[in-house]
Design a protein around this motif. Structure first.
Motif, mmCIF file in Angstrom:
data_model
loop_
_atom_site.group_PDB
_atom_site.id
_atom_site.type_symbol
_atom_site.label_atom_id
_atom_site.label_comp_id
_atom_site.label_asym_id
_atom_site.label_seq_id
_atom_site.Cartn_x
_atom_site.Cartn_y
_atom_site.Cartn_z
ATOM 1 N N ARG A 301 121.801 18.555 26.797
ATOM 2 C CA ARG A 301 122.627 17.975 27.852
ATOM 3 C C ARG A 301 122.284 16.494 28.073
ATOM 4 N N ASN A 305 125.111 13.608 27.556
ATOM 5 C CA ASN A 305 125.448 12.724 28.680
ATOM 6 C C ASN A 305 125.157 11.262 28.328
ATOM 7 N N GLU A 415 123.256 15.701 35.088
ATOM 8 C CA GLU A 415 124.382 15.867 36.000
ATOM 9 C C GLU A 415 125.690 15.886 35.208
ATOM 10 N N ASP A 416 126.836 15.936 35.937
ATOM 11 C CA ASP A 416 128.143 15.827 35.276
ATOM 12 C C ASP A 416 128.334 14.378 34.834
ATOM 13 N N GLU A 418 130.883 12.624 34.327
ATOM 14 C CA GLU A 418 131.913 11.888 35.080
ATOM 15 C C GLU A 418 131.312 11.280 36.347
ATOM 16 N N ASP A 419 130.393 12.002 36.956
ATOM 17 C CA ASP A 419 129.771 11.499 38.185
ATOM 18 C C ASP A 419 128.844 10.321 37.890
#
Lengths: 437, 160
Positions: A301, A305, A415-416, A418-419
């Protein structure tokens, strides 16, 4: 007699990240590794005590030297790196200074990458002064440069898998060849890659050091470090009397002759850790082991990201450059493809147009990235190196480490994405306000 | 040089560790700083009967030493060798002659000829491995010092 333990089975990385070093506790059957919060251990009898202190038997004596919780972490990390063993320390810096202390004597020369972490550069300069070592920092990207900088007294080559914060990817195989031909070990700090993304020992590194504080722990809770030994280096080649010769601390015991490939680790633990005392706390070892169980999942992840954020940054007009070696235009893209095929890490820098002031305004603008001096947390982190982590370095040293006044370092969390991009947009908006008054 | 891994099968290593009750250690030294002494001391601590084979010693670790394997007046399960590789083929032949079940060649005692000789006679053979370390890996406490045992298991077992 129990059945054979299937040691011939080549278990996968995810399986070993969860199991290695942590067989059920034989006394109670506890499945989680217990936190052995004890300073010392009762001896079975005087003969056993003598055997432990003579290093004739594997056993626990005192938690400054060994502890069952810490040992489980050590074995797991050694297993994941492909080493023969590991010794954990109170911090990453304690680990690397102890690794060096074990192999060096006054007059020896250390040949190190100029792109090392600022704290490491400071530590090496300090050690060189106090221990009368020669020390040369060189451009890590040129294997011929490593060879040219060798001296007769050179006793170790030291670099990082992924440089901080320049993003240099070390050509481990090429530098290991230089070290091997010189008869000295290559020591690699694999903190940023973790054994999930790269295992330097498989490319010829002899010693691997870690700050476990980063991705190994993964949650920003604890300070710790470790030294992993490949077991492949010949300490009896005539250059390392401090490892190979009889030790006055153990009645003339010659560690490398007696313990063979395990000699360096035995000395690192039984002398350096015992005498300098930078032991890891058991509770921290427990937390690092918890971290290792999810290391592969988190790293997947983290790198996904980081790739998304780096690509987004690279497309912006107000960014002067993005130093992520996974990007197609990176000078390290080829090395990253070779050494980091699963992803080029999650810590990288980008350069803002506008210099120091723009850098500080950018940090003022973000609200999800945490402004702090660490990397490798599940949470995304941001810092302006020139005014913080690399503050001790001179301008020349900063430039040598590839840091500009507007350089921002990101450690991308889980985290996501997009955020994270939304938050960075806030930073850019803050910088734009500065420009447009 | 033959690939030592041929004689480093974990199943064979564990079988030898478990079947052995008496181990003759060829080249066992009375010098407590020598690797052979560490191994002999450790093996005795862990319940093995240790028989020194060394013409230069009267007794080691309180055990009578014999000049050769052929001089040992009792059955031997394992012959563990701390000698230079050229001495190994003759030792392997002796190991076969006395009916030992296994031949173990310590670190850097690499003799493909001696190993093959014993293997062809039906002995279990381990080469370029340490008896103490392998015992500690599978049955003992190597893990307490942070070494990579390579063991991955969720079974609950005791350690000796």
């Amino acid at each position: 007699m129990s059945e054979d333990l299937h040691a011939d089975r080549e278990f996968g990385f995810h399986t070993r990240a969860v199991h290695a070093g942590a067989r059920p506790e034989p006394g109670t059957g506890a499945r989680a590794v217990p936190i052995y919060q004890t300073s010392s251990y009762v001896f079975e009898d005087p003969e056993s005590a003598a055997a432990y202190f003579n290093l004739q038997e594997y056993g626990n004596t005192y938690s400054r030297i060994m502890n069952p919780t810490v040992a489980a972490l050590e074995e797991r990390l050694a297993n994941l790196e492909g080493g023969i063993g590991a010794v954990a320390f109170a911090s990453g810096l304690a680990a690397q200074s102890s690794a060096l202390f074990t192999m060096l004597t006054p007059g020896d020369h250390v040949l190190a990458s100029a792109a090392l972490y600022g704290g490491t550069v400071t530590q090496l300069k300090h050690l060189a002064r106090k221990l009368s070592l020669g020390l040369t920092f060189i451009d890590p990207d040129d294997p011929a440069g490593w060879r040219a900088a060798l001296r007769d007294e050179t006793r170790v080559l030291f670099a990082e898998t992924i440089g901080n914060p320049g993003g240099n990817v070390l050509d481990i195989e090429a530098v290991a060849k230089v070290a091997g031909e010189a008869g000295v070990p290559l020591m690699v700090d694999n903190t940023f890659a973790t054994p999930y993304l790269c295992r330097p020992i498989e490319w010829g590194a002899d010693i691997v050091v870690h700050s476990a504080t980063k991705f190994i722990g993964g949650h920003g809770t604890s300070i710790g470090g470790a030294v992993v030994d490949s077991g492949d280096f010949d300490w009896s080649n005539g250059k390392f009397g401090i490892v190979a010769d009889p030790s006055p601390a153990y009645h003339g015991l010659a560690f490398h002759e007696t313990f063979g490939t395990y000699g360096y680790l035995m000395k690192l633990r039984s002398e350096t850790l015992r005498d300098l005392g930078g032991a890891m706390a058991p509770v921290n070892a427990f937390l690092f082991m918890q971290g290792l169980e999810t290391l592969p999942l988190r790293m997947e992840r983290h790198v996904a990201n980081a790739r998304a954020v780096a690509q987004w940054l690279a497309e912006r007009d107000d960014v002067a450059g993005v130093r992520h070696s996974g990007l197609a235009g990176s000078p390290y893209a080829g090395l990253a493809a070779k050494y980091l095929p699963k992803g080029a890490g999650a810590v990288f820098c980008f350069d803002l147009d506008g210099g120091r002031e723009a850098g500080q305004e950018f940090i003022r603008g973000v609200s999800l990235f945490s402004h702090l001096a660490n990397v490798g947390d599940a949470k995304s982190l941001i810092i302006h190196p020139a005014s913080t982590t690399h503050r001790q370095l001179s301008d020349d040293e900063l430039a040598a480490a590839g840091i500009g006044p507007g350089t921002i370092r990101l450690s991308i969390g889980i985290e996501d994405p997009e955020d994270l991009i939304w938050d960075l947009e806030q930073g850019f908006a803050q910088v734009a306000k500065l420009r447009h008054g | 040089m033959a690939e030592p891994a041929t004689y480093q099968d974990p199943a064979v290593v564990q079988r030898v560790l478990r079947r052995t009750k008496t181990v003759a250690i060829v080249g066992l030294s009375s010098n407590p700083l020598r690797a052979s002494h560490f191994v002999g001391f450790y093996a005795m601590r862990h319940g093995y009967r240790v028989i020194p084979v060394n013409p230069r010693e009267e007794a080691v670790l309180g055990q009578r030493s014999y000049p050769t394997l052929a001089d040992i007046p009792e059955p031997v399960d394992l012959v563990d060798v701390f000698r230079a590789p050229p001495a190994v083929p003759a030792i392997a032949k002796d190991a076969v002659t006395i009916g030992a079940g296994a031949l173990w060649l310590q670190f850097e005692v690499i003799s493909p000829e001696g190993a093959a000789l014993a293997a062809e006679a039906g002995l279990d053979v381990v080469m370029d491995r340490c008896f103490k370390i392998e015992h500690a890996r599978y049955l003992g406490r190597m893990h307490v010092l942070g070494f990579n045992t390579g063991v991955v298991s969720a079974r609950r077992v005791g350690f000796s």
